[in-house]
Design a protein around this motif. Structure first.
Motif, mmCIF file in Angstrom:
data_model
loop_
_atom_site.group_PDB
_atom_site.id
_atom_site.type_symbol
_atom_site.label_atom_id
_atom_site.label_comp_id
_atom_site.label_asym_id
_atom_site.label_seq_id
_atom_site.Cartn_x
_atom_site.Cartn_y
_atom_site.Cartn_z
ATOM 1 N N ARG A 180 0.868 -1.184 0.000
ATOM 2 C CA ARG A 180 0.000 0.000 0.000
ATOM 3 C C ARG A 180 0.897 1.223 0.000
ATOM 4 N N GLU A 181 0.519 2.215 -0.791
ATOM 5 C CA GLU A 181 1.347 3.414 -0.901
ATOM 6 C C GLU A 181 0.454 4.632 -1.113
ATOM 7 N N PHE A 182 0.795 5.735 -0.459
ATOM 8 C CA PHE A 182 0.067 6.983 -0.664
ATOM 9 C C PHE A 182 0.346 7.472 -2.075
ATOM 10 N N ARG A 183 -0.709 7.851 -2.801
ATOM 11 C CA ARG A 183 -0.561 8.293 -4.185
ATOM 12 C C ARG A 183 -0.649 9.817 -4.290
ATOM 13 N N THR A 184 -1.817 10.384 -4.058
ATOM 14 C CA THR A 184 -2.034 11.836 -4.088
ATOM 15 C C THR A 184 -3.132 12.173 -3.087
ATOM 16 N N PRO A 185 -3.256 13.446 -2.702
ATOM 17 C CA PRO A 185 -4.352 13.812 -1.785
ATOM 18 C C PRO A 185 -5.736 13.514 -2.381
ATOM 19 N N GLU A 186 -5.908 13.651 -3.683
ATOM 20 C CA GLU A 186 -7.200 13.396 -4.322
ATOM 21 C C GLU A 186 -7.521 11.903 -4.380
ATOM 22 N N ILE A 187 -6.522 11.093 -4.652
ATOM 23 C CA ILE A 187 -6.717 9.649 -4.812
ATOM 24 C C ILE A 187 -6.598 8.927 -3.481
ATOM 25 N N GLY A 188 -5.684 9.362 -2.649
ATOM 26 C CA GLY A 188 -5.418 8.657 -1.397
ATOM 27 C C GLY A 188 -4.408 7.546 -1.637
ATOM 28 N N ASP A 189 -4.639 6.399 -1.028
ATOM 29 C CA ASP A 189 -3.717 5.271 -1.133
ATOM 30 C C ASP A 189 -4.004 4.439 -2.373
ATOM 31 N N GLY A 190 -2.993 3.690 -2.773
ATOM 32 C CA GLY A 190 -3.125 2.746 -3.871
ATOM 33 C C GLY A 190 -2.295 1.517 -3.567
ATOM 34 N N VAL A 191 -2.358 0.554 -4.469
ATOM 35 C CA VAL A 191 -1.588 -0.680 -4.352
ATOM 36 C C VAL A 191 -0.541 -0.669 -5.447
ATOM 37 N N VAL A 192 0.724 -0.894 -5.077
ATOM 38 C CA VAL A 192 1.794 -0.919 -6.072
ATOM 39 C C VAL A 192 2.522 -2.262 -6.026
ATOM 40 N N ALA A 193 3.085 -2.608 -7.156
ATOM 41 C CA ALA A 193 3.865 -3.841 -7.269
ATOM 42 C C ALA A 193 5.236 -3.631 -6.636
ATOM 43 N N THR A 194 5.731 -4.662 -5.963
ATOM 44 C CA THR A 194 7.078 -4.605 -5.401
ATOM 45 C C THR A 194 8.079 -5.374 -6.257
ATOM 46 N N ARG A 195 7.569 -6.179 -7.204
ATOM 47 C CA ARG A 195 8.384 -6.919 -8.178
ATOM 48 C C ARG A 195 7.634 -6.895 -9.496
ATOM 49 N N LEU A 196 8.298 -7.288 -10.551
ATOM 50 C CA LEU A 196 7.634 -7.405 -11.841
ATOM 51 C C LEU A 196 6.522 -8.449 -11.747
ATOM 52 N N ILE A 248 -6.841 -10.132 -13.259
ATOM 53 C CA ILE A 248 -5.658 -10.592 -13.980
ATOM 54 C C ILE A 248 -4.900 -9.394 -14.555
ATOM 55 N N ALA A 249 -3.576 -9.484 -14.538
ATOM 56 C CA ALA A 249 -2.741 -8.437 -15.145
ATOM 57 C C ALA A 249 -2.879 -8.553 -16.660
ATOM 58 N N ILE A 250 -3.335 -7.470 -17.300
ATOM 59 C CA ILE A 250 -3.512 -7.489 -18.754
ATOM 60 C C ILE A 250 -2.284 -6.950 -19.480
ATOM 61 N N ARG A 251 -1.322 -6.502 -18.716
ATOM 62 C CA ARG A 251 0.011 -6.152 -19.243
ATOM 63 C C ARG A 251 0.983 -6.269 -18.079
ATOM 64 N N ASP A 252 2.265 -6.266 -18.368
ATOM 65 C CA ASP A 252 3.256 -6.340 -17.295
ATOM 66 C C ASP A 252 3.069 -5.158 -16.352
ATOM 67 N N ILE A 253 3.168 -5.438 -15.054
ATOM 68 C CA ILE A 253 3.093 -4.391 -14.031
ATOM 69 C C ILE A 253 4.474 -4.334 -13.383
ATOM 70 N N HIS A 254 5.129 -3.198 -13.512
ATOM 71 C CA HIS A 254 6.522 -3.056 -13.080
ATOM 72 C C HIS A 254 6.623 -2.637 -11.614
ATOM 73 N N PRO A 255 7.766 -2.918 -10.980
ATOM 74 C CA PRO A 255 7.947 -2.510 -9.582
ATOM 75 C C PRO A 255 7.681 -1.016 -9.415
ATOM 76 N N GLY A 256 6.882 -0.680 -8.406
ATOM 77 C CA GLY A 256 6.527 0.718 -8.148
ATOM 78 C C GLY A 256 5.312 1.195 -8.918
ATOM 79 N N GLU A 257 4.857 0.399 -9.884
ATOM 80 C CA GLU A 257 3.672 0.777 -10.664
ATOM 81 C C GLU A 257 2.408 0.440 -9.885
ATOM 82 N N GLU A 258 1.464 1.345 -9.941
ATOM 83 C CA GLU A 258 0.202 1.151 -9.230
ATOM 84 C C GLU A 258 -0.703 0.186 -9.988
#
Length: 187
Positions: A8-24, A96-106
């Motif tokens: 879980r990672e803070f994104r922006t004040p408007e969006i709030g938190d999000g989920v990001v990948a820690t690995r590819l 399901i991931a419909i494309r590669d999700i890179h480390p740090g990508e939400e």
């Protein structure tokens, strides 16, 4: 249950938190599966909560095909919307991931695919080049072919990538997903 290679990672004040990948996380990887710990709330039960609780439930739930409000018990509830998603939910059973999700990508999915009701239309500020500006149940008519194509392509790769959530995937969920994707070939 959410894929283990996330945080879980803070994104922006408007969006709030999000989920990001820690690995590819490669395309075709199941990144969320509805499991027994996810809470199903009926409309009758929802109305019993005080307004402040209803507001939170409304913010963090989506509608299952059985018209129940589904509240994920884990960080999956922080997955945000994008009109250019990197993952899509299949019949509220799994994502399901419909494309590669890179480390740090939400992680981002298209909320219009989550059985929005007519009164759940919202202004979108996702910033995607093809942002629809307004998202709601009406998007099913214009986006469903694109969604099915993306899901079908990703599902074709499922057996070729590591699947840490495979133990949660039930055969009937996969069968429903394959039937959904078969409409691509039929059209």
């Amino acid at each position: 249950m959410l894929h283990p290679d996330t945080r879980r990672e803070f994104r922006t004040p408007e969006i709030g938190d999000g989920v990001v990948a820690t690995r590819l996380i490669p395309r075709g990887t199941v990144i969320w599966v509805r499991d027994p710990l996810d809470l199903s709330i009926t409309k009758q039960t929802f109305r019993l909560f005080p307004p402040s609780v209803r507001e939170q439930i409304d913010k963090y739930t989506f509608y299952g095909e059985d018209d129940l409000m589904i509240l994920c018990w884990d960080l999956a509830r922080y997955t945000n919307h994008s009109c250019d998603p990197n993952s899509l939910t299949i019949r509220t059973d799994f994502t399901i991931a419909i494309r590669d999700i890179h480390p740090g990508e939400e992680f981002a999915e298209d909320y219009a695919l989550l059985n929005l009701h007519e009164d759940q239309t919202f202004d979108c500020h996702c910033g995607a080049a093809q942002c629809r500006k307004r998202v709601g149940p009406h998007d099913v008519a214009t986006q469903s072919d694109k969604w099915r194509d993306a899901i079908s392509g990703a599902m074709a790769l499922m057996d070729q990538v590591r699947q840490p959530l495979k133990f949660l995937l039930r055969a009937e969920c996969l069968d429903r997903a394959r039937a959904y994707c078969a409409t691509v070939a039929a059209s």
